[in-house]
Write a protein that holds these residues in place. Structure first.
Motif, mmCIF file in Angstrom:
data_model
loop_
_atom_site.group_PDB
_atom_site.id
_atom_site.type_symbol
_atom_site.label_atom_id
_atom_site.label_comp_id
_atom_site.label_asym_id
_atom_site.label_seq_id
_atom_site.Cartn_x
_atom_site.Cartn_y
_atom_site.Cartn_z
ATOM 1 N N TYR A 123 34.009 -21.134 -10.331
ATOM 2 C CA TYR A 123 33.990 -22.274 -9.414
ATOM 3 C C TYR A 123 34.071 -23.567 -10.209
ATOM 4 O O TYR A 123 33.727 -23.632 -11.393
ATOM 5 C CB TYR A 123 32.741 -22.269 -8.523
ATOM 6 C CG TYR A 123 31.470 -22.763 -9.182
ATOM 7 C CD1 TYR A 123 31.210 -24.125 -9.333
ATOM 8 C CD2 TYR A 123 30.508 -21.870 -9.653
ATOM 9 C CE1 TYR A 123 30.048 -24.581 -9.937
ATOM 10 C CE2 TYR A 123 29.336 -22.316 -10.251
ATOM 11 C CZ TYR A 123 29.112 -23.672 -10.393
ATOM 12 O OH TYR A 123 27.969 -24.119 -10.997
ATOM 13 N N ALA A 130 37.067 -25.552 -1.089
ATOM 14 C CA ALA A 130 35.907 -25.954 -0.299
ATOM 15 C C ALA A 130 35.992 -27.437 0.042
ATOM 16 O O ALA A 130 36.300 -28.268 -0.821
ATOM 17 C CB ALA A 130 34.613 -25.671 -1.056
ATOM 18 N N TRP A 187 24.849 -26.161 4.516
ATOM 19 C CA TRP A 187 23.864 -26.192 3.443
ATOM 20 C C TRP A 187 22.690 -27.050 3.870
ATOM 21 O O TRP A 187 22.869 -28.210 4.282
ATOM 22 C CB TRP A 187 24.469 -26.781 2.174
ATOM 23 C CG TRP A 187 25.573 -25.966 1.580
ATOM 24 C CD1 TRP A 187 25.982 -24.716 1.953
ATOM 25 C CD2 TRP A 187 26.413 -26.356 0.492
ATOM 26 N NE1 TRP A 187 27.020 -24.299 1.158
ATOM 27 C CE2 TRP A 187 27.314 -25.284 0.252
ATOM 28 C CE3 TRP A 187 26.476 -27.491 -0.313
ATOM 29 C CZ2 TRP A 187 28.270 -25.333 -0.746
ATOM 30 C CZ3 TRP A 187 27.435 -27.542 -1.319
ATOM 31 C CH2 TRP A 187 28.320 -26.470 -1.534
ATOM 32 N N LEU A 205 35.168 -23.332 3.915
ATOM 33 C CA LEU A 205 35.825 -22.586 2.847
ATOM 34 C C LEU A 205 37.190 -22.142 3.366
ATOM 35 O O LEU A 205 37.278 -21.347 4.302
ATOM 36 C CB LEU A 205 35.003 -21.353 2.449
ATOM 37 C CG LEU A 205 33.534 -21.580 2.065
ATOM 38 C CD1 LEU A 205 32.883 -20.236 1.742
ATOM 39 C CD2 LEU A 205 33.402 -22.538 0.902
ATOM 40 N N VAL A 238 33.196 -27.799 -9.102
ATOM 41 C CA VAL A 238 32.798 -28.731 -8.048
ATOM 42 C C VAL A 238 32.859 -30.160 -8.568
ATOM 43 O O VAL A 238 32.753 -30.406 -9.773
ATOM 44 C CB VAL A 238 31.376 -28.438 -7.514
ATOM 45 C CG1 VAL A 238 31.309 -27.105 -6.825
ATOM 46 C CG2 VAL A 238 30.343 -28.528 -8.630
ATOM 47 N N PRO A 251 24.964 -26.759 -6.969
ATOM 48 C CA PRO A 251 26.321 -26.197 -6.901
ATOM 49 C C PRO A 251 26.345 -24.689 -6.694
ATOM 50 O O PRO A 251 27.352 -24.146 -6.222
ATOM 51 C CB PRO A 251 26.943 -26.588 -8.239
ATOM 52 C CG PRO A 251 25.781 -26.863 -9.139
ATOM 53 C CD PRO A 251 24.709 -27.422 -8.262
ATOM 54 N N ARG A 311 33.910 -30.660 2.370
ATOM 55 C CA ARG A 311 32.668 -31.080 3.028
ATOM 56 C C ARG A 311 33.014 -32.209 3.988
ATOM 57 O O ARG A 311 33.461 -33.262 3.555
ATOM 58 C CB ARG A 311 31.642 -31.552 1.996
ATOM 59 C CG ARG A 311 30.362 -32.086 2.617
ATOM 60 C CD ARG A 311 29.425 -32.609 1.545
ATOM 61 N NE ARG A 311 28.206 -33.145 2.121
ATOM 62 C CZ ARG A 311 27.232 -33.720 1.431
ATOM 63 N NH1 ARG A 311 27.346 -33.832 0.106
ATOM 64 N NH2 ARG A 311 26.170 -34.190 2.037
ATOM 65 N N SER A 335 27.713 -19.218 -1.040
ATOM 66 C CA SER A 335 28.563 -19.226 0.153
ATOM 67 C C SER A 335 29.753 -18.296 -0.039
ATOM 68 O O SER A 335 30.125 -17.539 0.870
ATOM 69 C CB SER A 335 29.040 -20.651 0.453
ATOM 70 O OG SER A 335 27.951 -21.509 0.727
ATOM 71 N N ILE A 349 30.179 -27.413 5.533
ATOM 72 C CA ILE A 349 31.138 -26.970 4.530
ATOM 73 C C ILE A 349 32.182 -26.065 5.181
ATOM 74 O O ILE A 349 31.857 -25.257 6.062
ATOM 75 C CB ILE A 349 30.433 -26.178 3.401
ATOM 76 C CG1 ILE A 349 29.238 -26.971 2.847
ATOM 77 C CG2 ILE A 349 31.417 -25.800 2.311
ATOM 78 C CD1 ILE A 349 29.603 -28.275 2.191
ATOM 79 N N LEU A 357 27.529 -23.239 -3.436
ATOM 80 C CA LEU A 357 28.930 -22.860 -3.260
ATOM 81 C C LEU A 357 29.124 -21.412 -3.684
ATOM 82 O O LEU A 357 29.798 -20.638 -2.986
ATOM 83 C CB LEU A 357 29.843 -23.784 -4.073
ATOM 84 C CG LEU A 357 31.333 -23.414 -4.056
ATOM 85 C CD1 LEU A 357 31.886 -23.410 -2.636
ATOM 86 C CD2 LEU A 357 32.134 -24.357 -4.951
#
Length: 322
Positions: free
Chosen positions: A99, A140, A49, A117, A101, A65, A142, A71, A115, A68
């Protein structure tokens, strides 16, 4: 399939991926950087990102967000093509998406965010040898730290079946010629934006009812010609609808659940309606909001979106039924 052929089938995909695999026209919009199999129907997909983005812009020092969500959206065609032998030209159509986060994991750092996944696929169905659909369960991370989760279920349609399903709507030139004129947008600040160009909702005269704006010239939401409102536009409509409902309370959209029922057409008004979610147990810093889209008397999607605020934000919004 990759699960049958082994990880070597895509071991070479370890840098910026070809845009065709993620269904983007602009190389600059490809977020995914690598993919490898880690088990039967399990994959590790890497992404990067950027510290800033022309549309998915950081807010209050946090990555958007919806990066995500984008992605995961890019992972759908990627896995379809490289892991499940779906030919190019087939269409992957969302049924559901969600999702969650953690805001603290979204802090923008001095370098782009790396990131990963971790994707597990289930509910895999086929028509003969052709993939008909599946469900992706995504965790996910990071830089190795937990970021959030996502889930997406989709169907896969070959060109002939898609053409039959869409009928006259599959004619891109005809659709483009009959797109509704753009209505004046809501004030950007009200929906968490800083540019009129990025506002996807227009006022309707009703407090919690807005009109979807479909700007075919938007370089991110309409990266290439389409015959219906793309999924990421509808997710942005959910986000902006939630922010507009919460205003002047501000925060980050940490949770979203959405179920799609039909295509959102470009030649007919699509109304975005918002309202409160009855939840007496909700934390005071979390505001769950109901968002739904209606077009020509039918439901396009229903969603729940949660805006998570901080103590420094404005006083809590008083929920008013739509």
């Amino acid at each position: 399939m990759l699960a049958r052929h082994g990880a070597s089938s895509i071991s070479a995909l370890t840098s910026a991926l070809p845009r065709e695999y993620v269904h983007k026209s602009a190389h600059s919009e490809v977020l995914l950087t690598g993919c490898r199999a880690v088990g039967a129907d399990e994959y590790a997909i890497t992404a990067q990102w950027p510290r800033t983005h022309s549309f998915y812009t950081p807010t209050a020092g946090l990555h958007d967000p919806l990066l995500l969500a984008e992605s995961v959206r890019q992972a759908i065609p990627l896995l379809s093509h490289v892991a499940y032998e779906v030919p190019f030209g087939h269409r992957q159509i969302w049924d559901t998406f969600s999702y969650t986060v953690h805001p603290e994991a979204l802090v923008v750092g001095p370098t782009p965010a790396d990131i990963t996944l971790h994707v597990r696929c289930s509910d895999i169905t086929r028509r003969g040898r052709r993939l008909a659909g599946l469900r992706m369960h995504v965790t996910a991370t990071r830089d190795g730290e937990f970021l959030g989760t996502a889930e997406a279920a989709f169907t896969n349609q070959p060109p002939a079946i898609y053409q039959r399903l869409r009928g006259g709507y599959a004619d891109l030139e005809h659709v483009a010629a009959h797109v509704l004129p753009l209505a004046p947008p809501l004030a950007p600040r009200r929906v968490g934006r800083d540019r009129f160009h990025d506002v996807v909702l227009a006022p309707s005269g009703s407090t919690h009812r807005t009109l979807l704006r479909t700007d075919l010239n938007h370089p991110i939401l309409f990266d290439h010609p389409v015959d219906h409102a793309p999924g990421m536009l509808l997710l942005e409509a959910v986000r902006q609808g939630a922010y507009g409902f919460a205003f002047p309370r501000q925060g980050v959209l940490t949770d979203m659940e959405i179920r799609f029922f039909r295509y959102a057409e470009l030649n007919s008004p699509c109304w975005i309606e918002t309202g409160p979610v009855a939840d007496d147990t909700a934390a005071t810093d979390r505001l769950p909001i109901r968002v739904a889209a209606h077009q020509d008397g039918a439901v396009v999607f229903t969603a729940t979106a949660t805006v998570t605020t901080t103590p420094a934000d404005a006083p809590a919004h008083t929920c008013v039924a739509a």
